[in-house]
Design an enzyme around this catalytic site. Sequence first.
Site, PDB file in Angstrom:
ATOM      1  N   ILE A 282       0.865  -1.199  -0.005  1.00 29.07           N
ATOM      2  CA  ILE A 282       0.170  -0.014   0.035  1.00 29.07           C
ATOM      3  C   ILE A 282       0.750   1.117  -0.024  1.00 29.07           C
ATOM      4  O   ILE A 282       0.635   2.385  -0.640  1.00 29.07           O
ATOM      5  CB  ILE A 282      -0.932   0.019   1.203  1.00 29.07           C
ATOM      6  CG1 ILE A 282      -1.906  -1.298   0.926  1.00 29.07           C
ATOM      7  CG2 ILE A 282      -1.682   1.354   1.299  1.00 29.07           C
ATOM      8  CD1 ILE A 282      -2.872  -1.244   2.151  1.00 29.07           C
TER       9      ILE A 282
ATOM     10  N   ASP B 119      14.982   3.327   9.105  1.00 23.84           N
ATOM     11  CA  ASP B 119      14.241   2.072  10.146  1.00 23.84           C
ATOM     12  C   ASP B 119      13.525   2.733  11.208  1.00 23.84           C
ATOM     13  O   ASP B 119      14.132   3.552  12.034  1.00 23.84           O
ATOM     14  CB  ASP B 119      15.506   1.247  10.845  1.00 23.84           C
ATOM     15  CG  ASP B 119      14.929   0.358  11.782  1.00 23.84           C
ATOM     16  OD1 ASP B 119      13.718   0.447  12.252  1.00 23.84           O
ATOM     17  OD2 ASP B 119      15.849  -0.609  12.040  1.00 23.84           O
TER      18      ASP B 119
ATOM     19  N   SER C 165      -6.962  -0.039   9.174  1.00 21.09           N
ATOM     20  CA  SER C 165      -7.844  -1.024   8.589  1.00 21.09           C
ATOM     21  C   SER C 165      -8.931  -1.505   9.306  1.00 21.09           C
ATOM     22  O   SER C 165      -9.049  -0.699  10.383  1.00 21.09           O
ATOM     23  CB  SER C 165      -6.945  -2.333   8.286  1.00 21.09           C
ATOM     24  OG  SER C 165      -6.970  -3.335   9.624  1.00 21.09           O
TER      25      SER C 165
ATOM     26  N   TYR D 277      -2.625  -7.542  16.271  1.00 25.35           N
ATOM     27  CA  TYR D 277      -2.879  -6.612  15.000  1.00 25.35           C
ATOM     28  C   TYR D 277      -4.129  -5.721  15.281  1.00 25.35           C
ATOM     29  O   TYR D 277      -4.134  -4.356  15.089  1.00 25.35           O
ATOM     30  CB  TYR D 277      -3.341  -7.522  13.955  1.00 25.35           C
ATOM     31  CG  TYR D 277      -3.560  -6.777  12.828  1.00 25.35           C
ATOM     32  CD1 TYR D 277      -2.544  -6.391  11.671  1.00 25.35           C
ATOM     33  CD2 TYR D 277      -4.761  -6.527  12.399  1.00 25.35           C
ATOM     34  CE1 TYR D 277      -2.816  -5.860  10.567  1.00 25.35           C
ATOM     35  CE2 TYR D 277      -5.115  -5.854  11.120  1.00 25.35           C
ATOM     36  CZ  TYR D 277      -4.089  -5.519  10.203  1.00 25.35           C
ATOM     37  OH  TYR D 277      -4.524  -4.722   9.181  1.00 25.35           O
TER      38      TYR D 277
ATOM     39  N   LYS E 178      -3.952  -1.383  15.367  1.00 24.22           N
ATOM     40  CA  LYS E 178      -4.980  -0.626  14.588  1.00 24.22           C
ATOM     41  C   LYS E 178      -5.753   0.141  15.056  1.00 24.22           C
ATOM     42  O   LYS E 178      -6.207   1.334  14.791  1.00 24.22           O
ATOM     43  CB  LYS E 178      -5.680  -1.419  13.347  1.00 24.22           C
ATOM     44  CG  LYS E 178      -4.706  -2.255  12.414  1.00 24.22           C
ATOM     45  CD  LYS E 178      -3.754  -1.299  11.599  1.00 24.22           C
ATOM     46  CE  LYS E 178      -2.823  -1.839  10.651  1.00 24.22           C
ATOM     47  NZ  LYS E 178      -2.102  -0.899   9.961  1.00 24.22           N
TER      48      LYS E 178
ATOM     49  N   THR F 179      -1.570  -6.891  -2.455  1.00 24.08           N
ATOM     50  CA  THR F 179      -0.324  -6.482  -2.542  1.00 24.08           C
ATOM     51  C   THR F 179       0.645  -7.405  -2.989  1.00 24.08           C
ATOM     52  O   THR F 179       0.366  -8.798  -3.235  1.00 24.08           O
ATOM     53  CB  THR F 179       0.041  -6.230  -1.173  1.00 24.08           C
ATOM     54  OG1 THR F 179       0.219  -7.000  -0.261  1.00 24.08           O
ATOM     55  CG2 THR F 179      -0.947  -4.973  -0.526  1.00 24.08           C
TER      56      THR F 179
END
Length: 342
Positions: A15, A85, A179, A191, A195, A226
Amino acid sequence: MKDCVCVVTGASRGIGKGIAVELGRAGAIVYVTGTSSSSSSSTISARENNSMYATNEIVGGPETIEETAEEINQVGGVGIPVYCDHSQDDQVQKLFETIQEQHGRLDLLVNNVFRIPPGGTNGLFGKFWEVGVQAWDSVHTVGCRSHYVASCFAIPLMKKNVPRAQGCMARPMIAMISSFGGITYTFNVAYGVGKAAVDRLAKDMAVEIKEEDIVVTSFYPGVVLTERTQRAVDSGEWGKNVGLPLDQAETPNYTGKAIVSVATDAANMSKTGTVQVVAELAQEYGFTEEDGRQPPSIRSLRFLLPAYGMDEATREKIKVEWIPDWKLPFFVMAQGKPPDKN
């Protein structure tokens, strides 16, 4: 967006790359950051720093920041690859110092960078006590904390800017790539919490920077095809762990078109502190995929019914246009885990 100065973090692939290329297509100057680099000096630097969050063969891929920058140049923008980084604050600070020296201002920051947990995409699946603490540290260090740090360094540069005088944007903007995992169970605990934190970051930042006339918005792409997703499909990992059909998937560039649309909207302050769904922005602003498609929102029946209520044979018989484009309210989406495809 000609000559607007932009930063897209984590833009060697996926993305982030799609966003960077679309900004370039709109004429922007785009700083492309990441740790996937073809530069030998960058590779040596990453090895010497021994960062656990730098790209490797398990969590990364063959694509590089230099390749993204070259694509930006080819579509009419100016691509500037910068090895960074985003777990290392000094490298992030140096990035923004470079922008200050070269341009003296910043119009747009896209906080996209995200580190897949150790073990690759397998680290996104499994109970939280099974995937362990490293999964949490990965997606929160580079994927949430990284967004906070980059924004801290970006705001002073944005405050120096008067975009109206440049003729490219109504006001500076910070775009957070989040997301639907921010509101409903997706992949695993680490996760989803990460988010949700990104969304809250956008909401609370909006309160503190509103008087500076700077917009901050969280964006929800749909299912995106992707390079990493394609590799998961090819390996069978997608079918085993996710199983969703990809015939209505978005391209990475679709999110880029959404960001260009919002960034150049003179009335975009109405979206500050909010969550915006890429597919629904396409309906609002009228942009499409290159083939003319407008993939449905994940909360639309046009996505949910074929994805969870039809087998492949039925999907081939039913045109998506025949299904009402009714969208579930966000509070319904937040009720729990979607049905198990497998």
